[in-house]
Write an enzyme that holds these catalytic residues in place. Structure first.
Site, short mmCIF file in Angstrom:
data_model
loop_
_atom_site.label_atom_id
_atom_site.label_comp_id
_atom_site.label_asym_id
_atom_site.label_seq_id
_atom_site.Cartn_x
_atom_site.Cartn_y
_atom_site.Cartn_z
N ASN A 180 -16.90 40.96 19.79
CA ASN A 180 -16.40 40.96 18.61
C ASN A 180 -16.47 42.58 18.03
OD1 ASN A 180 -15.63 40.64 15.92
ND2 ASN A 180 -16.56 38.57 15.92
N CYS A 184 -12.75 37.56 15.99
CA CYS A 184 -12.99 36.41 16.79
C CYS A 184 -11.83 35.50 16.68
CB CYS A 184 -14.05 35.59 15.89
SG CYS A 184 -13.85 35.26 14.15
N HIS A 197 -14.90 31.93 10.95
CA HIS A 197 -15.09 32.22 12.36
C HIS A 197 -14.30 31.46 13.07
CE1 HIS A 197 -17.03 33.78 15.94
NE2 HIS A 197 -17.67 32.70 15.95
N ASP A 210 -17.08 31.37 22.67
CA ASP A 210 -17.41 32.07 21.29
C ASP A 210 -17.81 33.48 21.08
OD1 ASP A 210 -18.19 32.18 18.54
OD2 ASP A 210 -20.00 30.80 18.64
#
Length: 1522
Positions: free
Chosen positions: A607, A612, A859, A876
């Site tokens: 990131n 994201c 997020h 993630d």
């Protein structure tokens, strides 16, 4: 007994540990107050009357800011130290209970209420009819102590202590403690504010009695703040504590059944409490479990010094006491599973005590943490597996777990955060006495988690204790039992651990023999069995990360001793007590060392700051193999630059995702988009990025072998139709789509959204369809699908515009989506007649893109099953984990979740919380196309040049890693030569000799002998070893850097590393040398001459005044006894001058902080002139006398002074702050007059005093708010310095009068409202500072057209569409602030001049109502005004006059509502109401007075966003520029 590691630590370590234990907001308050005090101390600021809470200033000037500035300013060092030391323990306790955001809110609330009470009481005392006293109105209150008194009251009420120790001197009743403290302070320190402290106490009681409940928002309010992107940096801090409590009202309830002694700064011995802030040997009792506010936390046992007895009383903190109260409740135990599904509880229900509540039922989920903890964190947007791992990695500390979960990008050198905890002394020897016990293996139930390594091992241990009431030892250990390969035992305190409750803990039996750093995790429950009725068995459960500091964990207040020893209760039968322990041990995954590639076979994406959203989309596209193969086949060449080529950057990214072992950076790709760093920190919409990226790739694929890939994969078609009902006419239009936007609001699932998508709309009545020759006709309008694409992308409309609130909102409603999506359902209801019915439109879910957060940020992450198997993965950012279908689907539906009731018998409302984490984009793949799309992609699909390039990059990266890893084995040697001096002096540098960063450097092993290094130099420069002589550089005291001495033969015989350590006191990795090479007549190297103590090495620079040039000409050895005149011929030869040319010599001594260059006496010896090795001599031709006036810098010192101080300044007009107007070469030591004179000369202005300059802010890249006053700075450098930076920009403006004259004037910006005209006229009134408001009004009269010559004016202060003040005509204008408040001038209407005795002059404001946080708020807008109302006048009569005054059309005015508002609460009026009866006669009107409100829609145009305003997160469109 284990050594006390903490107590043996040094003072800095202990202080650091103490500071790290203070939570975020508490430490922030300490820092802010401390910094403010230090700044005031250093700058000498002592005008606290400007910032203290002064009631008279608040009333007369409405200076409400004083309510908050007074809190953070302190008057003395003792003042701030005492307040902050008192804050730390109380603030820390409350913050751990409330959470950081809630404590901050409560602190602000208490500060506000303190100020309001202070103001009210001062006004009452000052204006009471019996004995008015103005002293309190003029009393200045300052400091944080008012809030501290509030905290004492709150803590006392929460803990319900009966008595408190007053500084260790004596005990006082707890309810009188704060009042006694108030009296003592007032007696000992008469200068403190009695009213400030008293109001703090009253605010504390108001909070305790629930009077503030209406002002305290629910938990969702704090969660929404914590999930906001602008707070993410703070939330990630390890000291930040999330508001995880589930109390619906948001305040902390009080309890009535606790009588323990309170702890805190102000109780017990003062010094004991002060020392307790430092890490100590004994650990305080920690949190317990089964509380909605603090879910799933037990506490560790305080250590005792001997087994038999201990007189030490453990100091329980506030948090512990609260939890003890909750733990006191008899709790029902229900069957529950631990970890992978093994049932560990016996399933025997317990019965409630009549006044006690049961614990909530554990759900049947495999989790290492308690269900409360998991649900709280899942509700914040984290997935369940990650929550469990984080809690385990955080040793069970929720605050650290949240910090782990919020961290999106970890640097390679970050260390794992260890939660602060005090040391616990080791376990005591086993006590004989308990009877034999049995260990029963628990039944297996449920399914095993998909990660076999996480499967827990569980056992039940039963301990039967006979002769229980006759046990005379303080504590008792059970026999050892084994679970999960670890040894455990149960520890009980039969008479309680300093409390009137049975205390019970789970202990690591072999903790004293385990190696340093051991750790183990267990979820367990402890129970006292009711031998008469099993349903009354008391059971409590928790989990803990056991380690050497916390080797035991459990419940200090397990159950009241009175119940335990009551023979009728059934817990002691035949004096026998039965204790059960269910223990499940689970392997803990180390969050920080987790290897995504090893665990899942996939790697994540780094990131960049707020990318994201892009990472989740890229992972989704990458895992569509057909798309990946098409990207690989896009033509690129080896000469392409990834930063400028989107195809190459995407190929590179996909290749690394496929073959790298670690997470992949996306910087090359974003650079290829044309993005800068700002774009990387701007979060955008996934859907928008998907469309823009696909369009860009579609364009890039044109004319290549993969042309049309985007269409083949993602393009579908639908038909828009309008069909007439009564005539035979139908209009159709075919359109393509790459994704479908489906409604979420009002739809249950995907099928409901498709139903809504194809819903038929009837066009009839006023909305009839014009059907060409048929005219207006009733018709049906709708959409049907012609075909669906192989890859179906569904964008869920989670974000919508709320027209009522005029803002974007996120729809968090529950919305379901299936694993298999059948779009042929109900006989193809979604398909058009033209659709190909032979294609089976059955789809499998491939990806779920999730958004966690609110409308202003959050997020993104993705759940993907790359091969459409049953195994899901969560991508993630950098972390990839295996997940099950439930987490990928059901937990992403959104909606609300309801926590089980903790007290069902009391019919309390269950707590619900909104799930802010939910699906945002779905990707389905058609089953019939599955084999084609999920295809194999291997290296043969990747261009050879790309493979070579990326393998080379990987090798270079590995070389850098290896270079870094081996750096400690090497030394960097920087070698400067004459060639470097000639190249740099006069171009890159002017002072000293060389820039060492620009010379040749060698990376040499430290163990290499220096003589071997000389051979390396010989190869590099072609200088044989015997002709090399190296000099060491030295930094002199005057900050110059010169060759100091040659290396000795002994030094050259050493290793490189040893030589560096001898020569370099700074201990850095560099060794700087000067290579002396002598050359013969043929320019070939010759051996260096012998050097003795008499020889001095000098360096020479030549200055040419005509060309203003300085250059290096060489070096010479001279004798210290010699004189400069002896080398003049040689210098002329070096310079190319005639042998008899007269020259002048100067010694360059230093250049920091100022230039020092002095003339060298040619007849004095070098020793007399203090010339030594490495000195620099500058020389020049002696200038003829007549040329000195023509040459700017006739000698070396003047030239060096010029070089040192020269500064190119870019000047910009203040009204155009982005554009350079012109540049001037100035000197940093130019005076103010010099600078403005040069600017005036450049602008052709005769009077330089009309130039006003404004400095530049290097951080905001904008002009500073305040211009430079006339001659207020000494030099140009003072104008350019901004903190530690020097700018090269100044802003100028040309004034109409000289600046000194302007500074004696006050300029006010006044909006004049004409009596009959709508538009206001903006006037700039400029008058001498001693002028009055009356002078301003007279000046306005000369500039505007009045309704009649004798019209009287008044000046108003307007703020946020309310009139706050009418300025008296005699008030001085010097202190009037027009920067934040609007100054409005207007004519006084005639009716106001002739008010009758019963007439009223009231305020009239426009307003609308808005709903925020479930509360209706009044929002004012438009221009406020005064209105005269007469006695007995009805609202209908007043409305008529208002309509006439405002000239509002009848149709619009009929929609207006009229209300009487007092303190923002509207009371709507009817036409027959008497308006005057609502208002009281007042002479002064302000913001808090009642007013007549006109409710209607705000039709004024919205103001455009300025650069300083917060804009919607997705407002800036995504752009790909290349």
């Amino acid at each position: 007994m284990r050594s006390n590691i903490v107590s043996e630590a040094g003072l800095p370590t202990r202080i650091n540990q103490w500071w790290e234990a203070i939570p975020f907001v508490t430490s922030a308050i300490v820092i802010v107050c401390g910094i403010i005090y230090l700044v005031c101390l250093f700058v000498g600021y002592d005008s606290f009357v400007e910032v203290c809470f002064l009631p008279s200033a608040v009333v007369s000037h409405f200076q409400v800011y004083r309510a908050y500035t007074a809190i953070v300013f302190h008057g003395s060092l003792l003042h701030v130290l005492f307040n902050m030391l008192a804050l730390v323990p109380m603030g820390s306790e409350l913050e751990r209970i409330m959470g950081s955001i809630r404590l901050l809110y409560i602190t602000i609330l208490l500060g506000t209420s303190n100020a309001i009470l202070h103001l009210i009481m001062a006004l009452v005392v000052a204006h009471n009819p019996f004995h008015p006293d103005q002293s309190l109105m003029n009393q200045c209150s300052i400091g944080f102590s008012g809030i501290l008194f509030s905290m004492i009251v709150i803590e006392t009420s929460l803990s319900r202590v009966q008595s408190r120790s007053f500084f260790g001197l004596f005990n006082v009743p707890a309810k009188w403690y704060v009042w006694i403290l108030l009296a003592v302070f007032q007696l000992l320190m008469t200068n403190v504010s009695l009213l400030g402290h008293l109001c703090g106490i009253l605010s504390g009681y108001a909070y305790t009695f629930g009077l503030f409940n209406v002002l305290i928002p629910g938990a969702s309010f704090y969660s929404s703040i914590e999930s906001s992107s602008w707070l993410s940096t703070c939330v990630r801090r390890p000291k930040f504590i999330m508001c995880t409590g589930s109390n619906t009202s948001g305040h902390i309830p009080t309890y009535t059944n606790e009588t323990t002694t309170s702890s805190g700064l102000l109780s017990g011995n003062m010094w004991r409490n002060l020392s307790s802030w430092m890490p100590q040997r004994e650990s305080p009792v920690q949190t317990g479990t089964n509380s909605d506010r603090f879910p799933g936390r037990g506490r560790t046992l305080g250590s005792v010094t001997n087994q038999a007895a201990s007189t030490a009383v453990s100091d329980s903190g506030l948090q512990t006491r609260l939890l003890d109260d909750v733990d006191n409740l008899d709790q029902a135990s229900h069957p529950a599973t631990i970890g992978g599904g093994q049932r560990i509880f016996d399933g025997r229900p317990s019965v409630l005590n009549s006044a006690m509540a049961p614990t909530r039922t554990q759900s049947n989920q495999g989790a290492v943490a308690s269900e409360e903890e998991v649900k709280k964190l899942v509700a914040m947007g984290f997935d369940k597996t990650q929550v469990e791992v984080a809690i385990a990695a955080a040793d069970g500390d929720l605050n650290v777990a949240v910090e782990i979960l919020m961290s999106q990008q970890q640097q390679e050198d970050e260390e794992m955060l260890v939660p602060h905890s005090d040391l616990v002394e080791g376990p005591q020897p086993l006590v004989e006495g308990p009877q034999p016990m049995e260990v029963a293996q628990a039944d297996n139930a449920g399914t095993v988690e998909n990660q076999a390594s996480d499967e827990p091992q569980a056992s039940r241990f039963t301990w039967t204790i006979e002769n229980f009431s006759r046990l005379n030892m303080k504590k008792l250990y059970s026999d050892t039992f084994v679970v999960g390969g670890y040894k455990w035992r149960v520890l009980i305190f039969p008479k309680g651990n300093n409390v009137d409750y049975l205390s019970m803990y789970l202990d690591v039996a072999d903790s004293s023999t385990l190696p340093y750093g051991w750790s183990r995790y267990a979820q367990f429950s402890l129970a006292v069995v009711n031998q008469l009725h099993s349903k009354y068995t008391i059971k409590k459960d928790t989990q803990h990360q056991f380690n050497q500091r916390e080797s035991d964990w459990g419940f200090t207040s397990f159950m009241p001793l009175s119940e335990l020893y009551d023979p009728n209760k059934g817990y002691l039968v035949n004096d026998t007590c039965v204790v059960e322990a269910d223990v499940a041990v689970r392997k803990v995954i180390d969050y920080w060392t987790y290897d995504s590639k090893k665990e899942t076979g996939y790697v994540g994406l780094k990131n960049q700051g707020a990318t994201c959203y892009m990472n989740s989309l890229l992972q989704t596209l990458y895992h569509i193999p057909y798309f990946r193969k098409a990207v690989y086949h896009m033509p690129t060449t080896e000469n392409d630059n990834p930063s400028g080529s989107i195809p190459l950057a995407l190929q590179s990214l996909f290749y690394k995702l496929q073959y790298n072992d670690t997470s992949v950076a996306t910087k090359e790709l974003t650079k290829s988009f044309g993005w800068d760093t700002y774009d990387s920190f701007m979060q955008h919409d996934v859907q928008e990025l998907n469309r823009v990226l696909c369009e860009k790739l579609e364009d890039k694929m044109k004319g290549t072998v993969v042309e049309g890939t985007i269409q083949k994969l993602f393009e579908g078609h639908h038909m828009n139709y309008i069909e007439c009902i009564n005539v035979d006419f139908k209009s159709t239009r075919k359109e393509s789509f790459y994704d479908l936007q489906l409604d979420v609001k009002g739809c249950k699932d995907v099928y409901a959204s498709f139903d809504k998508y194809v819903e038929v709309e009837r066009l009839e009545g006023d909305n009839k369809y014009h059907a060409e020759e048929h005219g207006l006709q009733d018709a049906k309008k709708g959409v049907l699908f012609i075909d669906f694409p192989p890859v179906l992308q569904l964008q869920l409309k989670r974000f919508e515009y709320d027209f009522m609130r005029d803002t974007m909102v996120k729809i968090n409603d529950r919305y379901e989506f299936p694993l298999e999506l059948d779009l042929d359902r109900e006989n193809g209801k979604y398909l058009s007649p033209d659709a190909d019915r032979s294609v089976r439109n059955l789809y499998m879910l491939h990806s779920v893109l999730v958004h966690s957060g609110g409308v202003h940020g959050g997020h993104y992450y993705a759940f993907i099953r790359p091969t459409l198997s049953d195994q899901w993965y969560k991508f993630d950012d950098e972390r990839v984990t295996k997940e099950d279908v439930k987490r990928a689907l059901e937990e992403q539906y959104g909606g609300e979740e309801e926590l089980p009731q903790t007290n069902p018998g009391y019919n309390n409302t269950p707590f619900k919380f909104t799930k802010y984490s939910n699906a945002y984009m779905l990707v389905y793949i058609r089953v019939s196309d599955k084999d084609k799309i999920i295809c194999d992609v291997d290296e043969k699909d990747i261009a050879e040049h790309l493979r070579i390039r990326l393998k080379k990059e990987q090798e270079e990266k590995e070389d850098k890693r290896r270079y870094k890893a081996q750096a400690h084995l090497y030394t960097i040697i920087k070698v400067a030569r004459d060639e470097d001096l000639r190249e740099q002096i006069g171009k890159d540098i002017y002072f000293d000799l060389v820039d060492h960063d620009k010379v040749r450097n060698f990376r040499i092993q430290k163990q290499m002998p220096f003589n071997l290094f000389k051979e390396e130099v010989a190869k590099e420069f072609g200088i044989p070893v015997q002709f090399q002589r190296f000099w060491i550089w030295a930094k002199r005291q005057n900050h110059t850097y010169r060759p100091n001495r040659p290396l000795t033969p002994q030094e050259e015989a050493q290793t490189v590393g040893a030589l560096r350590e001898v020569s370099n006191k700074a201990h850095n990795a560099e060794l700087k040398l000067f290579l002396e090479v002598e050359r013969g007549l043929d320019s070939r190297p010759v051996p260096p001459p012998d050097k003795n103590k008499e020889d001095i090495l000098l360096f020479f620079k030549l200055y040419d005044p005509d060309k203003e040039e300085l250059r290096y000409v060489g070096r010479l050895f001279v004798k210290s006894s010699g004189k400069p005149m002896e080398i003049l011929t040689k210098l002329n030869e070096m310079a190319g001058f005639a042998p008899d040319q007269e020259i002048e010599l100067f010694e360059e001594i230093k250049f920091e902080p100022s230039v020092m260059c002095e003339r060298l006496d040619k007849r004095a010896s070098f020793r007399f002139s203090q010339i030594e090795d490495g000195d620099i001599i500058c020389f020049q031709k002696r200038p003829p006398p007549e040329s000195e006036e023509k040459i700017r810098f006739p000698d070396v010192p003047s030239f060096l002074e010029y070089v040192k101080n020269r500064q190119i300044v870019h000047f910009r007009a203040l009204e155009r702050p982005k554009e350079d107007e012109f540049c001037l070469e100035l000197a940093k030591n130019h005076t103010y007059d010099d600078v403005v004179e040069r600017v005036a000369q450049r602008l052709g202005l005769d009077d330089p005093s009309k130039i006003r300059l404004t400095p530049h802010n290097c951080y905001s890249q904008q002009p500073k708010p305040n211009p430079i006053k006339y001659r207020s700075v000494d030099h140009l450098l003072d104008m350019l310095v901004h903190y530690n930076q020097i700018s090269d920009i100044l802003y100028y403006e040309v004034l109409d009068i000289p600046l000194p004259e302007l500074q004696c004037l006050k300029t006010l910006k006044v909006a004049f409202h004409h009596a009959t005209k709508d538009e206001a006229t903006i006037l700039n009134i400029r008058l001498p500072k001693p002028s009055t408001v009356g002078d301003v009004l007279n000046e306005i009269k000369t500039k505007v057209e009045l309704s009649h010559p004798n019209a009287e004016l008044r000046l108003l202060e307007v703020f946020y569409h309310k009139i706050y003040k009418i300025f008296p005509v005699h008030e001085k204008i010097e202190n009037i602030n027009d920067q934040y408040w609007t100054l409005r001038a207007e004519e006084i209407p005639e009716e106001e001049k002739n008010l009758g005795p019963n007439d009223r002059l009231i305020h009239v404001y426009h307003f609308t109502k808005e709903t925020a946080q479930n509360q209706v708020q009044v929002q004012n807008f438009g221009e406020p005004f005064f209105l005269v109302i007469h006695e007995g006048e009805t609202l209908a009569e007043v409305k008529s006059r208002i309509q006439k005054k405002l000239q509002v059309p009848d149709e619009e005015f009929s929609k207006w509502k009229f209300a009487f508002l007092s303190l923002g609460r509207p009371e709507y009026l009817e036409d027959s109401d008497i308006v005057s009866s609502r208002f009281q006669r007042r002479d002064v009107y302000g913001a808090w007075e009642q007013y007549l409100g006109l409710e209607h829609s705000d039709t004024t145009p919205k103001r455009a966003y300025s650069s300083s305003q917060n804009r919607h997160t997705f407002e800036k469109p995504v752009k790909i520029y290349n």
